[in-house]
Design a protein around this motif. Sequence first.
Motif, PDB file in Angstrom:
ATOM      1  N   GLY A  42     -26.239  -5.579 -18.446  1.00  0.00           N
ATOM      2  CA  GLY A  42     -25.014  -6.077 -17.816  1.00  0.00           C
ATOM      3  C   GLY A  42     -25.321  -6.680 -16.459  1.00  0.00           C
ATOM      4  O   GLY A  42     -26.227  -7.480 -16.317  1.00  0.00           O
ATOM      5  N   GLU A  43     -24.585  -6.271 -15.461  1.00  0.00           N
ATOM      6  CA  GLU A  43     -24.777  -6.778 -14.101  1.00  0.00           C
ATOM      7  C   GLU A  43     -25.542  -5.791 -13.225  1.00  0.00           C
ATOM      8  O   GLU A  43     -25.665  -5.995 -12.027  1.00  0.00           O
ATOM      9  N   ARG A  44     -26.030  -4.712 -13.844  1.00  0.00           N
ATOM     10  CA  ARG A  44     -26.771  -3.711 -13.074  1.00  0.00           C
ATOM     11  C   ARG A  44     -28.162  -4.238 -12.724  1.00  0.00           C
ATOM     12  O   ARG A  44     -28.684  -5.132 -13.368  1.00  0.00           O
ATOM     13  N   ASP A  45     -28.779  -3.608 -11.730  1.00  0.00           N
ATOM     14  CA  ASP A  45     -30.136  -3.990 -11.337  1.00  0.00           C
ATOM     15  C   ASP A  45     -31.184  -3.495 -12.324  1.00  0.00           C
ATOM     16  O   ASP A  45     -32.183  -4.165 -12.563  1.00  0.00           O
ATOM     17  N   TRP A  46     -30.980  -2.296 -12.862  1.00  0.00           N
ATOM     18  CA  TRP A  46     -31.972  -1.665 -13.722  1.00  0.00           C
ATOM     19  C   TRP A  46     -31.296  -1.175 -15.001  1.00  0.00           C
ATOM     20  O   TRP A  46     -30.113  -0.888 -15.008  1.00  0.00           O
ATOM     21  N   PHE A  47     -32.067  -1.047 -16.067  1.00  0.00           N
ATOM     22  CA  PHE A  47     -31.508  -0.696 -17.361  1.00  0.00           C
ATOM     23  C   PHE A  47     -30.939   0.715 -17.431  1.00  0.00           C
ATOM     24  O   PHE A  47     -29.917   0.937 -18.055  1.00  0.00           O
ATOM     25  N   LEU A  48     -31.620   1.695 -16.789  1.00  0.00           N
ATOM     26  CA  LEU A  48     -31.229   3.084 -17.020  1.00  0.00           C
ATOM     27  C   LEU A  48     -30.736   3.827 -15.789  1.00  0.00           C
ATOM     28  O   LEU A  48     -30.581   5.040 -15.839  1.00  0.00           O
ATOM     29  N   ARG A  58     -41.427  -2.307 -19.236  1.00  0.00           N
ATOM     30  CA  ARG A  58     -41.742  -2.898 -20.539  1.00  0.00           C
ATOM     31  C   ARG A  58     -41.000  -4.214 -20.753  1.00  0.00           C
ATOM     32  O   ARG A  58     -41.577  -5.192 -21.212  1.00  0.00           O
ATOM     33  N   VAL A  59     -39.715  -4.222 -20.437  1.00  0.00           N
ATOM     34  CA  VAL A  59     -38.942  -5.456 -20.604  1.00  0.00           C
ATOM     35  C   VAL A  59     -39.501  -6.547 -19.702  1.00  0.00           C
ATOM     36  O   VAL A  59     -39.687  -7.685 -20.126  1.00  0.00           O
ATOM     37  N   PHE A  60     -39.804  -6.199 -18.466  1.00  0.00           N
ATOM     38  CA  PHE A  60     -40.403  -7.167 -17.543  1.00  0.00           C
ATOM     39  C   PHE A  60     -41.733  -7.686 -18.097  1.00  0.00           C
ATOM     40  O   PHE A  60     -42.005  -8.884 -18.044  1.00  0.00           O
ATOM     41  N   GLY A  61     -42.538  -6.784 -18.648  1.00  0.00           N
ATOM     42  CA  GLY A  61     -43.831  -7.178 -19.205  1.00  0.00           C
ATOM     43  C   GLY A  61     -43.730  -8.187 -20.333  1.00  0.00           C
ATOM     44  O   GLY A  61     -44.618  -9.021 -20.514  1.00  0.00           O
ATOM     45  N   TYR A  62     -42.661  -8.138 -21.088  1.00  0.00           N
ATOM     46  CA  TYR A  62     -42.456  -9.113 -22.162  1.00  0.00           C
ATOM     47  C   TYR A  62     -41.799 -10.397 -21.662  1.00  0.00           C
ATOM     48  O   TYR A  62     -42.143 -11.486 -22.098  1.00  0.00           O
ATOM     49  N   LEU A  63     -40.847 -10.265 -20.753  1.00  0.00           N
ATOM     50  CA  LEU A  63     -40.055 -11.430 -20.370  1.00  0.00           C
ATOM     51  C   LEU A  63     -40.691 -12.292 -19.288  1.00  0.00           C
ATOM     52  O   LEU A  63     -40.583 -13.518 -19.336  1.00  0.00           O
ATOM     53  N   ALA A  64     -41.335 -11.682 -18.310  1.00  0.00           N
ATOM     54  CA  ALA A  64     -41.895 -12.446 -17.187  1.00  0.00           C
ATOM     55  C   ALA A  64     -42.886 -13.519 -17.637  1.00  0.00           C
ATOM     56  O   ALA A  64     -42.783 -14.666 -17.189  1.00  0.00           O
ATOM     57  N   PRO A  65     -43.821 -13.194 -18.522  1.00  0.00           N
ATOM     58  CA  PRO A  65     -44.743 -14.260 -18.953  1.00  0.00           C
ATOM     59  C   PRO A  65     -44.030 -15.413 -19.662  1.00  0.00           C
ATOM     60  O   PRO A  65     -44.440 -16.562 -19.558  1.00  0.00           O
ATOM     61  N   LEU A  66     -42.964 -15.094 -20.385  1.00  0.00           N
ATOM     62  CA  LEU A  66     -42.234 -16.163 -21.067  1.00  0.00           C
ATOM     63  C   LEU A  66     -41.562 -17.106 -20.085  1.00  0.00           C
ATOM     64  O   LEU A  66     -41.456 -18.301 -20.336  1.00  0.00           O
ATOM     65  N   HIS A  83     -29.689 -16.171 -21.085  1.00  0.00           N
ATOM     66  CA  HIS A  83     -29.231 -14.854 -20.636  1.00  0.00           C
ATOM     67  C   HIS A  83     -29.518 -14.710 -19.145  1.00  0.00           C
ATOM     68  O   HIS A  83     -30.547 -14.153 -18.748  1.00  0.00           O
ATOM     69  N   PRO A  84     -28.615 -15.219 -18.291  1.00  0.00           N
ATOM     70  CA  PRO A  84     -28.877 -15.223 -16.847  1.00  0.00           C
ATOM     71  C   PRO A  84     -29.134 -13.837 -16.262  1.00  0.00           C
ATOM     72  O   PRO A  84     -29.872 -13.718 -15.289  1.00  0.00           O
ATOM     73  N   ASN A  85     -28.564 -12.802 -16.855  1.00  0.00           N
ATOM     74  CA  ASN A  85     -28.827 -11.466 -16.294  1.00  0.00           C
ATOM     75  C   ASN A  85     -30.274 -11.044 -16.530  1.00  0.00           C
ATOM     76  O   ASN A  85     -30.857 -10.344 -15.708  1.00  0.00           O
ATOM     77  N   LEU A  86     -30.891 -11.485 -17.633  1.00  0.00           N
ATOM     78  CA  LEU A  86     -32.300 -11.174 -17.854  1.00  0.00           C
ATOM     79  C   LEU A  86     -33.199 -11.994 -16.945  1.00  0.00           C
ATOM     80  O   LEU A  86     -34.195 -11.492 -16.430  1.00  0.00           O
ATOM     81  N   VAL A  87     -32.838 -13.256 -16.728  1.00  0.00           N
ATOM     82  CA  VAL A  87     -33.596 -14.088 -15.789  1.00  0.00           C
ATOM     83  C   VAL A  87     -33.500 -13.485 -14.387  1.00  0.00           C
ATOM     84  O   VAL A  87     -34.504 -13.366 -13.680  1.00  0.00           O
ATOM     85  N   GLY A  88     -32.302 -13.069 -14.008  1.00  0.00           N
ATOM     86  CA  GLY A  88     -32.117 -12.410 -12.721  1.00  0.00           C
ATOM     87  C   GLY A  88     -32.886 -11.105 -12.633  1.00  0.00           C
ATOM     88  O   GLY A  88     -33.439 -10.762 -11.575  1.00  0.00           O
ATOM     89  N   PHE A  89     -32.948 -10.379 -13.729  1.00  0.00           N
ATOM     90  CA  PHE A  89     -33.710  -9.131 -13.778  1.00  0.00           C
ATOM     91  C   PHE A  89     -35.188  -9.397 -13.485  1.00  0.00           C
ATOM     92  O   PHE A  89     -35.801  -8.719 -12.668  1.00  0.00           O
ATOM     93  N   VAL A  90     -35.753 -10.410 -14.130  1.00  0.00           N
ATOM     94  CA  VAL A  90     -37.161 -10.746 -13.909  1.00  0.00           C
ATOM     95  C   VAL A  90     -37.383 -11.132 -12.456  1.00  0.00           C
ATOM     96  O   VAL A  90     -38.325 -10.663 -11.809  1.00  0.00           O
ATOM     97  N   ARG A  91     -36.514 -11.958 -11.908  1.00  0.00           N
ATOM     98  CA  ARG A  91     -36.638 -12.350 -10.492  1.00  0.00           C
ATOM     99  C   ARG A  91     -36.532 -11.136  -9.574  1.00  0.00           C
ATOM    100  O   ARG A  91     -37.262 -11.012  -8.601  1.00  0.00           O
ATOM    101  N   ARG A  92     -35.606 -10.256  -9.894  1.00  0.00           N
ATOM    102  CA  ARG A  92     -35.403  -9.057  -9.076  1.00  0.00           C
ATOM    103  C   ARG A  92     -36.652  -8.175  -9.066  1.00  0.00           C
ATOM    104  O   ARG A  92     -37.086  -7.696  -8.019  1.00  0.00           O
TER     105      ARG A  92
END
Length: 108
Positions: A42-48, A58-66, A83-92
């Motif tokens: 969602g709009e949270r900073d972290w998943f859990l 783990r999510v960062f490890g898969y998404l950042a290289p992409l 998915h802007p929240n995932l892009v924002g997550f990687v940047r964060r």
Amino acid sequence: MKKKNFNLDFELSARQCADPLAFTNLLRDRLDPALCLCWSLGERDWFLGAAPSSLDARVFGYLAPLLRSPLPSHRLQTLLKAHPNLVGFVRRVQQRLFAEQYAGGRSR
């Protein structure tokens, strides 16, 4: 597309035809859960919770290289950027946990 007898891979060799299948399996096995996790993030900073967890790593490890790697096709990056929240997550993660490495766009 197949129902309309249109084959996007018509001009590819047999060896090249294996690549879309491999990428499809990669998406299904690795990215589908992450893209589903876009709703749980969602709009949270972290998943859990309030701090990063191993799931975030783990999510960062898969998404950042992409997002950061030059790829022969932009399909995966386009899918992720939808998915802007995932892009924002990687940047964060990059900014908060790897600030020194990513400062000013430098890798050192």
